[in-house]
Design a protein around this motif. Structure first.
Motif, PDB file in Angstrom:
ATOM      1  N   ALA A 285       3.900 -14.376  -5.000  1.00 54.83           N
ATOM      2  CA  ALA A 285       4.371 -13.967  -6.326  1.00 54.83           C
ATOM      3  C   ALA A 285       4.193 -12.461  -6.530  1.00 54.83           C
ATOM      4  CB  ALA A 285       3.611 -14.745  -7.401  1.00 54.83           C
ATOM      5  N   ILE A 286       3.057 -11.933  -6.078  1.00 54.44           N
ATOM      6  CA  ILE A 286       2.798 -10.495  -6.239  1.00 54.44           C
ATOM      7  C   ILE A 286       3.788  -9.674  -5.413  1.00 54.44           C
ATOM      8  CG2 ILE A 286       1.151  -8.647  -5.685  1.00 54.44           C
ATOM      9  CD1 ILE A 286      -1.107 -10.630  -6.435  1.00 54.44           C
ATOM     10  N   PHE A 287       4.005 -10.106  -4.171  1.00 52.63           N
ATOM     11  CA  PHE A 287       4.930  -9.353  -3.305  1.00 52.63           C
ATOM     12  C   PHE A 287       6.336  -9.321  -3.909  1.00 52.63           C
ATOM     13  CE2 PHE A 287       2.084 -10.571   0.513  1.00 52.63           C
ATOM     14  CZ  PHE A 287       1.378  -9.386   0.408  1.00 52.63           C
ATOM     15  N   THR A 288       6.783 -10.484  -4.430  1.00 54.27           N
ATOM     16  CA  THR A 288       8.113 -10.530  -5.045  1.00 54.27           C
ATOM     17  C   THR A 288       8.169  -9.654  -6.287  1.00 54.27           C
ATOM     18  OG1 THR A 288       8.481 -12.769  -4.223  1.00 54.27           O
ATOM     19  CG2 THR A 288       9.833 -12.064  -6.105  1.00 54.27           C
ATOM     20  N   ALA A 289       7.189  -9.841  -7.170  1.00 52.05           N
ATOM     21  CA  ALA A 289       7.180  -9.098  -8.432  1.00 52.05           C
ATOM     22  C   ALA A 289       7.098  -7.594  -8.185  1.00 52.05           C
ATOM     23  CB  ALA A 289       6.002  -9.555  -9.287  1.00 52.05           C
ATOM     24  N   SER A 290       6.374  -7.201  -7.142  1.00 47.55           N
ATOM     25  CA  SER A 290       6.162  -5.775  -6.882  1.00 47.55           C
ATOM     26  C   SER A 290       7.338  -5.134  -6.152  1.00 47.55           C
ATOM     27  CB  SER A 290       4.862  -5.581  -6.085  1.00 47.55           C
ATOM     28  OG  SER A 290       3.767  -6.138  -6.778  1.00 47.55           O
ATOM     29  N   ARG A 291       8.382  -5.920  -5.879  1.00 44.27           N
ATOM     30  CA  ARG A 291       9.620  -5.408  -5.276  1.00 44.27           C
ATOM     31  C   ARG A 291       9.363  -4.666  -3.964  1.00 44.27           C
ATOM     32  NH1 ARG A 291      14.074  -4.999  -8.948  1.00 44.27           N
ATOM     33  NH2 ARG A 291      13.555  -5.820 -11.002  1.00 44.27           N
ATOM     34  N   ILE A 292       8.611  -5.326  -3.066  1.00 44.27           N
ATOM     35  CA  ILE A 292       8.321  -4.664  -1.792  1.00 44.27           C
ATOM     36  C   ILE A 292       8.881  -5.434  -0.606  1.00 44.27           C
ATOM     37  CG2 ILE A 292       6.183  -3.575  -2.595  1.00 44.27           C
ATOM     38  CD1 ILE A 292       5.219  -6.095  -0.451  1.00 44.27           C
ATOM     39  N   ARG A 293       9.724  -6.455  -0.871  1.00 49.08           N
ATOM     40  CA  ARG A 293      10.181  -7.292   0.238  1.00 49.08           C
ATOM     41  C   ARG A 293      11.360  -6.689   0.998  1.00 49.08           C
ATOM     42  NH1 ARG A 293       7.725 -12.237   0.496  1.00 49.08           N
ATOM     43  NH2 ARG A 293       6.867 -13.087  -1.430  1.00 49.08           N
ATOM     44  N   GLY A 294      12.053  -5.742   0.390  1.00 48.41           N
ATOM     45  CA  GLY A 294      13.241  -5.181   1.031  1.00 48.41           C
ATOM     46  C   GLY A 294      12.900  -4.265   2.196  1.00 48.41           C
ATOM     47  N   THR A 295      13.934  -3.745   2.844  1.00 46.79           N
ATOM     48  CA  THR A 295      13.695  -2.892   4.007  1.00 46.79           C
ATOM     49  C   THR A 295      13.235  -1.501   3.588  1.00 46.79           C
ATOM     50  OG1 THR A 295      16.062  -2.464   3.990  1.00 46.79           O
ATOM     51  CG2 THR A 295      15.249  -4.045   5.621  1.00 46.79           C
ATOM     52  N   ASP A 296      13.645  -1.058   2.384  1.00 48.60           N
ATOM     53  CA  ASP A 296      13.234   0.275   1.929  1.00 48.60           C
ATOM     54  C   ASP A 296      12.739   0.203   0.485  1.00 48.60           C
ATOM     55  OD1 ASP A 296      12.814   2.895   1.341  1.00 48.60           O
ATOM     56  OD2 ASP A 296      14.812   3.595   1.929  1.00 48.60           O
ATOM     57  N   PRO A 297      11.533  -0.327   0.293  1.00 49.81           N
ATOM     58  CA  PRO A 297      11.038  -0.547  -1.076  1.00 49.81           C
ATOM     59  C   PRO A 297      10.925   0.747  -1.889  1.00 49.81           C
ATOM     60  CG  PRO A 297       9.497  -1.449   0.555  1.00 49.81           C
ATOM     61  CD  PRO A 297      10.579  -0.769   1.315  1.00 49.81           C
TER      62      PRO A 297
ATOM     63  N   GLY B 146       0.821  -1.212   0.000  1.00 53.38           N
ATOM     64  CA  GLY B 146       0.000   0.000   0.000  1.00 53.38           C
ATOM     65  C   GLY B 146       0.851   1.256   0.000  1.00 53.38           C
ATOM     66  N   GLU B 147       1.912   1.235   0.798  1.00 53.33           N
ATOM     67  CA  GLU B 147       2.781   2.408   0.875  1.00 53.33           C
ATOM     68  C   GLU B 147       3.492   2.644  -0.458  1.00 53.33           C
ATOM     69  OE1 GLU B 147       5.687   2.281   4.007  1.00 53.33           O
ATOM     70  OE2 GLU B 147       6.194   4.407   3.779  1.00 53.33           O
ATOM     71  N   VAL B 148       3.978   1.554  -1.068  1.00 57.63           N
ATOM     72  CA  VAL B 148       4.643   1.676  -2.373  1.00 57.63           C
ATOM     73  C   VAL B 148       3.662   2.189  -3.425  1.00 57.63           C
ATOM     74  CG1 VAL B 148       5.572   0.275  -4.279  1.00 57.63           C
ATOM     75  CG2 VAL B 148       6.528   0.055  -1.972  1.00 57.63           C
ATOM     76  N   ALA B 149       2.431   1.697  -3.374  1.00 52.33           N
ATOM     77  CA  ALA B 149       1.426   2.128  -4.352  1.00 52.33           C
ATOM     78  C   ALA B 149       1.208   3.639  -4.263  1.00 52.33           C
ATOM     79  CB  ALA B 149       0.112   1.383  -4.125  1.00 52.33           C
ATOM     80  N   VAL B 150       1.133   4.163  -3.031  1.00 54.69           N
ATOM     81  CA  VAL B 150       0.851   5.593  -2.841  1.00 54.69           C
ATOM     82  C   VAL B 150       2.090   6.442  -3.119  1.00 54.69           C
ATOM     83  CG1 VAL B 150       0.259   7.355  -1.118  1.00 54.69           C
ATOM     84  CG2 VAL B 150      -1.033   5.207  -1.221  1.00 54.69           C
ATOM     85  N   LYS B 151       3.254   5.995  -2.615  1.00 57.65           N
ATOM     86  CA  LYS B 151       4.433   6.863  -2.651  1.00 57.65           C
ATOM     87  C   LYS B 151       5.300   6.667  -3.892  1.00 57.65           C
ATOM     88  CE  LYS B 151       4.418   7.357   2.355  1.00 57.65           C
ATOM     89  NZ  LYS B 151       5.100   7.073   3.637  1.00 57.65           N
ATOM     90  N   ALA B 152       5.421   5.411  -4.379  1.00 56.42           N
ATOM     91  CA  ALA B 152       6.209   5.178  -5.595  1.00 56.42           C
ATOM     92  C   ALA B 152       5.293   5.082  -6.814  1.00 56.42           C
ATOM     93  CB  ALA B 152       7.039   3.904  -5.458  1.00 56.42           C
ATOM     94  N   GLY B 153       4.160   4.390  -6.656  1.00 57.17           N
ATOM     95  CA  GLY B 153       3.232   4.226  -7.780  1.00 57.17           C
ATOM     96  C   GLY B 153       2.646   5.559  -8.199  1.00 57.17           C
TER      97      GLY B 153
END
Lengths: 454, 454
Positions: free
Chosen positions: B217-229, B57-64
């Motif tokens: 699969a979605i989490f991996t593909a969306s590159r959100i697993r790291g500490t600072d996505p 959700g955070e990546v969607a709002v801030k990076a997306g």
């Protein structure tokens, strides 16, 4: 690259039903499971519930809206009401609607704005959506609202924020609201027993039982238990209409309420009009704007209310319960207001504006109505106002004045129709209340005795 | 009488989050229970999932989106995606959005129109909503779409009905779509693993496990697993942008694909432009329109494709799987088209119009991309097109042509940019494919070997 299509901008708004297994009484939080589970088995309870929910959907479309082929339909609903929205959508397409647009709300999404929003945003409301809705109404779209709110959802939010957001929303929606209140198109409101609502109505029993109880109450109140509910609604409307017609013929100048703690004379507005049950839209569709409805109601004269009155049920107002209201009126305005519980909220309410201390509606409901007989405080006006005779502080309804569409706000005010930013109904009827009609010459005619029509 | 207020016309559209417990991997059909259950205990699995969903959700709002304070936000989502919508809404309000308008869709509602609608309605689409959305975009509203469709939802509906409804919807949404494709505002698409989708991707395992697998699969593909996505997305964009810039500098006149069953030369359009990753909107906001994205893509010349090509993954098209596509091009147009499965659907697809037999896009994706490595057929273009180098039959993207905004459709066509009512991507890349760039003078430069960038 994938461009926003399908769900995003297009076919989202094509809607309907395949199966609905309905909402089981047990494990109500999990009813979504039942909606999706392939190969599930239905118990008798589920089957009975599914049948009743289907009837409620059919009544909403055919008696509530009286939806016509070629109309669009806009439905707003709590997200929990998905099973009912599916049923309604099925009937709507079968009738011949061109497109059903569902608008789902979620308590947590709704509250988030108040919890996380920056301070500046509460004076802002989306204009594009309100304008779109208004345009749809002008082009003949029908409107259904499913009610099932948690009555105390926003009780821990600063009232000032809510007031600002409500005002901004009211302004944005003025045009759409005017089209609704003037019956430019057909609309209706029906209810869905959400767990959050049921928990507030029946706080002392397990949640599954609370939801079951609330559903039973809704089904009874909505008059859908018979074999032909559409025909029953026709009969019910005929009876309500007969009563309103009588009162419009009698043209009382005032009503006199007496009972424990109550001795109040409510002068009626000049050219007041009694309304009840079904309404005819400007383009000639007969719809039932409220399911259920038991009331016959009209416009008091804003300057001619005198005496004292006591509430007969608690009032749920902005998340507060206000109990045992005792109010004195002089020349239409409240001179004294007390409550054994929530007196502060009562005082805040009547301080909203000058019109908030005056009456905008008086409604007669017999104590034998199926809602009154259930003796439940629903904390939802759609039900509570149909459980007892009531009055409303604040704004009057133009439809309860003769030829209102030809009159300016100033002219309506001069005839006695009150104006305010609030409209709050509270119950003053019970099995112990008598109501008389007073003619222009102060002749007295009994209307209700011990809460029943004479 | 209760008039349609609150949910109906006003505060429905104020939205957000209080708690989100997320979607458990087990008992996925019942995740709504977890959202509402007071006093529930969270297992480690739930907690881990909740953390990942929050990051998405955070990546969607801030990076997306790169949402700016003061922007409205319109989110469309399958109703099952409520937990993610709540998370996104929380972040959106924290960033400073003025209003989040969620638009939920439901498979059963969507399908009902086709099942129960009268025959005449399929050429009709609501104009008021499309116009409202377009107005919102013009006023700077950001747009998010959550994808999670059942890929075969409408597979048993007459294709002719779907085609009519799609066309009507496309026409109604033309203005809004143009604002999106021209990046008048910032927008993004992210994914949510609905049970219906997961069941199609992993048909042979229990549904709960299928949902879990799809989420992983979605989490991996969306590159959100790291500490600072958010930072990782910045790096990823920089790499994609570097590759696109190289290709734009090299200005190849054609690409040559070779591998098992494939020997094809794709001439590139005059003034073609390579795009990748983040985009800058007309008002200067850098957004990531697709999460995930791995592709670097441009516009082929509609008349300059020659040779034969074989698909490397099945294509999911309107509920049909088309497998082992083998196609021959001559002077840009398909002269022969075969498939071992779904050949009829393939032939129907390329018969849509003249442009449906020509290419509108070519995209390069390394075989080592995190999506390709998962070796899953997602049956969702957002993922599948980022799993392998691909081509698309049909409409080209104006953003993949230099100065497209200054050119007429005719001028774009003359430069080689294809036009069609379809745009269907299919995969031609794998670990066995080599790609060369050919200069104007037919000098050959290796771009990919065995599916990897040279």
């Amino acid at each position: 690259m994938v461009v926003v299509i399908d769900r995003a901008l297009g076919m989202v708004f094509d809607s309907g039903i395949i199966y609905h297994f309905g909402l089981p009484f047990r494990g109500c939080f999990c009813f979504y499971k039942l909606l999706s589970y392939p190969g599930m088995t239905m118990t008798d309870t589920h089957q009975r519930f599914a049948t009743l929910l289907d009837k409620l959907g059919e009544v909403a479309v055919k008696a509530g809206l009286n939806l016509r082929p070629g109309q669009e339909l806009i439905i707003s609903a709590p997200i929990e009401a998905l099973p009912l929205v599916r049923t309604i959508t099925k009937y709507a397409y079968q009738v011949g609607t061109t497109q059903v647009t569902p608008i789902f709300s979620d308590n947590i999404l709704k509250k988030a704005r108040f919890l996380y929003g920056h301070e500046a945003i509460f004076d802002y409301a989306s204009q594009w959506f309100a304008d779109g809705i208004a345009e749809a109404f002008q082009n003949g779209a029908a409107r259904m609202a499913i009610t099932g709110e948690d009555p105390s959802l926003l009780s821990d939010i600063a009232p000032e924020r809510i007031a600002r957001a409500t005002k901004a929303s009211s302004i944005a929606n003025q045009k759409a609201m005017k089209l609704i209140t003037s019956f430019a198109t057909n609309w209706t409101i029906v209810a869905f027993a959400t767990p959050e609502w049921a928990a507030k109505v029946f706080p002392d029993i397990p949640i599954d039982q609370a939801v079951e109880n609330l559903w039973e109450a809704i089904f009874t109140a909505s008059r859908i238990r018979g074999t032909d509910p559409i025909a029953e609604w026709k009969d019910h409307n005929a009876q309500l209409n007969k009563k309103a017609t009588q009162l419009n013929t009698q043209r009382f100048s005032a009503l006199h309420f007496t009972g424990p703690g109550t001795d109040m004379t409510i002068g009626l507005a000049d050219d007041h009009f009694w309304a009840a049950g079904a309404e005819e839209t400007q383009n000639g569709i007969i719809c039932n704007p409220n399911i259920p409805t038991e009331e016959v109601f009209t416009t008091p004269h804003r300057l001619r209310v005198n005496g004292h009155v006591q509430s007969t049920k608690p009032l749920s107002y902005q998340g507060n319960l206000i109990d045992n209201i005792r109010v004195t009126f002089k020349d239409g305005t409240i001179t004294e207001a007390h409550a054994t519980k929530g007196e502060d909220a009562l005082h805040r309410m009547i301080a909203n504006d000058e019109g908030a201390r005056r009456l905008g509606e008086v409604a007669l409901v017999p104590h034998s109505s199926p809602i009154a007989q259930q003796n439940i405080l629903f904390q939802n006006t759609l039900f509570d106002e149909n459980a007892a005779s009531h009055i409303a502080l604040g704004q009057s309804y133009s439809k309860c004045m003769m030829n209102a569409e030809a009159l300016s706000d100033k002219e309506l005010l001069e005839k006695g129709a009150n104006q305010s930013i609030i409209h709050v109904d509270w119950m003053i009827g019970s099995g112990e209340i008598d109501v008389d009609g007073l003619s222009q010459t102060q002749e007295r005619q009994p209307l209700m005795r011990k809460g029943e029509w004479v």
